[in-house]
Design a protein around this motif. Sequence first.
Motif, PDB file in Angstrom:
ATOM      1  N   SER A  91       0.818  -1.212   0.000  1.00  0.00           N
ATOM      2  CA  SER A  91       0.000   0.000   0.000  1.00  0.00           C
ATOM      3  C   SER A  91       0.852   1.261   0.000  1.00  0.00           C
ATOM      4  CB  SER A  91      -0.961   0.008   1.193  1.00  0.00           C
ATOM      5  OG  SER A  91      -0.256   0.112   2.418  1.00  0.00           O
ATOM      6  N   GLU A  96      -1.193   3.974  -2.377  1.00  0.00           N
ATOM      7  CA  GLU A  96      -2.529   3.870  -1.797  1.00  0.00           C
ATOM      8  C   GLU A  96      -2.602   4.452  -0.394  1.00  0.00           C
ATOM      9  OE1 GLU A  96      -5.789   0.401  -0.544  1.00  0.00           O
ATOM     10  OE2 GLU A  96      -3.771  -0.151  -1.214  1.00  0.00           O
ATOM     11  N   PHE A  97      -1.581   4.178   0.435  1.00  0.00           N
ATOM     12  CA  PHE A  97      -1.640   4.526   1.855  1.00  0.00           C
ATOM     13  C   PHE A  97      -1.834   6.016   2.065  1.00  0.00           C
ATOM     14  CE2 PHE A  97       0.400   5.789   5.850  1.00  0.00           C
ATOM     15  CZ  PHE A  97      -0.287   5.001   6.760  1.00  0.00           C
ATOM     16  N   TYR A  98      -0.933   6.835   1.525  1.00  0.00           N
ATOM     17  CA  TYR A  98      -1.038   8.275   1.745  1.00  0.00           C
ATOM     18  C   TYR A  98      -2.178   8.893   0.942  1.00  0.00           C
ATOM     19  CZ  TYR A  98       3.132   8.476   4.648  1.00  0.00           C
ATOM     20  OH  TYR A  98       4.026   8.312   5.672  1.00  0.00           O
ATOM     21  N   TYR A  99      -2.550   8.263  -0.164  1.00  0.00           N
ATOM     22  CA  TYR A  99      -3.713   8.743  -0.916  1.00  0.00           C
ATOM     23  C   TYR A  99      -4.963   8.666  -0.045  1.00  0.00           C
ATOM     24  CZ  TYR A  99      -7.350   9.107  -4.459  1.00  0.00           C
ATOM     25  OH  TYR A  99      -8.462   9.493  -5.175  1.00  0.00           O
ATOM     26  N   LYS A 100      -5.122   7.543   0.667  1.00  0.00           N
ATOM     27  CA  LYS A 100      -6.294   7.380   1.527  1.00  0.00           C
ATOM     28  C   LYS A 100      -6.288   8.356   2.693  1.00  0.00           C
ATOM     29  CE  LYS A 100      -7.552   2.600   0.505  1.00  0.00           C
ATOM     30  NZ  LYS A 100      -7.714   1.219   1.042  1.00  0.00           N
ATOM     31  N   LEU A 101      -5.123   8.860   3.068  1.00  0.00           N
ATOM     32  CA  LEU A 101      -5.039   9.866   4.130  1.00  0.00           C
ATOM     33  C   LEU A 101      -5.326  11.269   3.607  1.00  0.00           C
ATOM     34  CD1 LEU A 101      -1.900   8.713   6.171  1.00  0.00           C
ATOM     35  CD2 LEU A 101      -4.314   8.355   6.722  1.00  0.00           C
ATOM     36  N   GLY A 102      -5.532  11.380   2.306  1.00  0.00           N
ATOM     37  CA  GLY A 102      -5.899  12.658   1.716  1.00  0.00           C
ATOM     38  C   GLY A 102      -4.753  13.607   1.455  1.00  0.00           C
ATOM     39  N   LYS A 103      -3.526  13.110   1.425  1.00  0.00           N
ATOM     40  CA  LYS A 103      -2.367  13.991   1.335  1.00  0.00           C
ATOM     41  C   LYS A 103      -1.851  14.188  -0.081  1.00  0.00           C
ATOM     42  CE  LYS A 103      -0.821  13.215   6.052  1.00  0.00           C
ATOM     43  NZ  LYS A 103       0.301  12.871   6.944  1.00  0.00           N
ATOM     44  N   SER A 106      -3.196  12.029  -6.220  1.00  0.00           N
ATOM     45  CA  SER A 106      -3.312  10.731  -6.896  1.00  0.00           C
ATOM     46  C   SER A 106      -2.380   9.716  -6.255  1.00  0.00           C
ATOM     47  CB  SER A 106      -2.942  10.881  -8.379  1.00  0.00           C
ATOM     48  OG  SER A 106      -1.568  11.249  -8.504  1.00  0.00           O
ATOM     49  N   TRP A 107      -2.617   8.448  -6.550  1.00  0.00           N
ATOM     50  CA  TRP A 107      -1.706   7.393  -6.105  1.00  0.00           C
ATOM     51  C   TRP A 107      -0.322   7.637  -6.694  1.00  0.00           C
ATOM     52  CZ3 TRP A 107      -3.614   1.675  -5.636  1.00  0.00           C
ATOM     53  CH2 TRP A 107      -4.762   1.627  -4.817  1.00  0.00           C
ATOM     54  N   CYS A 110       1.741  10.090  -4.722  1.00  0.00           N
ATOM     55  CA  CYS A 110       2.249   9.454  -3.507  1.00  0.00           C
ATOM     56  C   CYS A 110       3.400   8.514  -3.838  1.00  0.00           C
ATOM     57  CB  CYS A 110       1.118   8.699  -2.816  1.00  0.00           C
ATOM     58  SG  CYS A 110       1.651   7.797  -1.351  1.00  0.00           S
TER      59      CYS A 110
END
Length: 238
Positions: A91, A96-103, A106-107, A110
Amino acid sequence: MEDQMRAEIPYAEIAETLKKSLDLRGSPVAVKLAKSPEGIPEGVGPIDETVRHCQMITRARLNGEIFYATADKHVCMGGGWALGLKELTPSLRSGEFYYKLGKFESWAACMRTIRQVPHVPELETYATVYAPLEKTPFDPHVVVIVAEPRAMLKLAQTTLYQLGGRIGSTMAGIQSVCADATALPYLSGNVNYSLGCDGSRRFSGIEDNELVMGIPAEILPEFARALPIVTAAPGSVK
């Protein structure tokens, strides 16, 4: 014990110089990246709970604790990876990981950032070892300092005291204590300054008015020699 300095360094004396010259809240923190069980200093025990590298820095910095932490004691996957204790998770690798944190937008954004994060080769580190610098029973690889901007200014001026030039610090607003202030100085031999990150501020008690930096331990004596000169200079802000 493995990986000792050839020259003896007066860590307690240097710590006192840093604390007095910079009016630090707490201690500079000695960090060692032990490559095997033989690298754990005699008499140093394991940490008693699972936390983050930045929290371990705080425990040594503010509580005076001395301990080591193997990979299973590092709850932060990004920090464990940056320090060479763990493999990069899918992730994090994909973005994926930082994308899901909203930072990131796009993937891919990140992913580009993660690919440039300074990190010790995966699984090269057996354990991280921590101590307040004035009490360290081992030769550290890096000394981490958390301080206010005025103190960081003096540290930056000290960095340039002998040779001059410019400071080219690198950061990304993530993984500040693990990658920016520990892994990078360890890998490069250069001092690095960082603004901190959301994780370290949320979990480790780094305050809004504090920044973080790391110094390779080999240059500590020259650094400590120059710091009082810089802070006492006629043009220095007191």
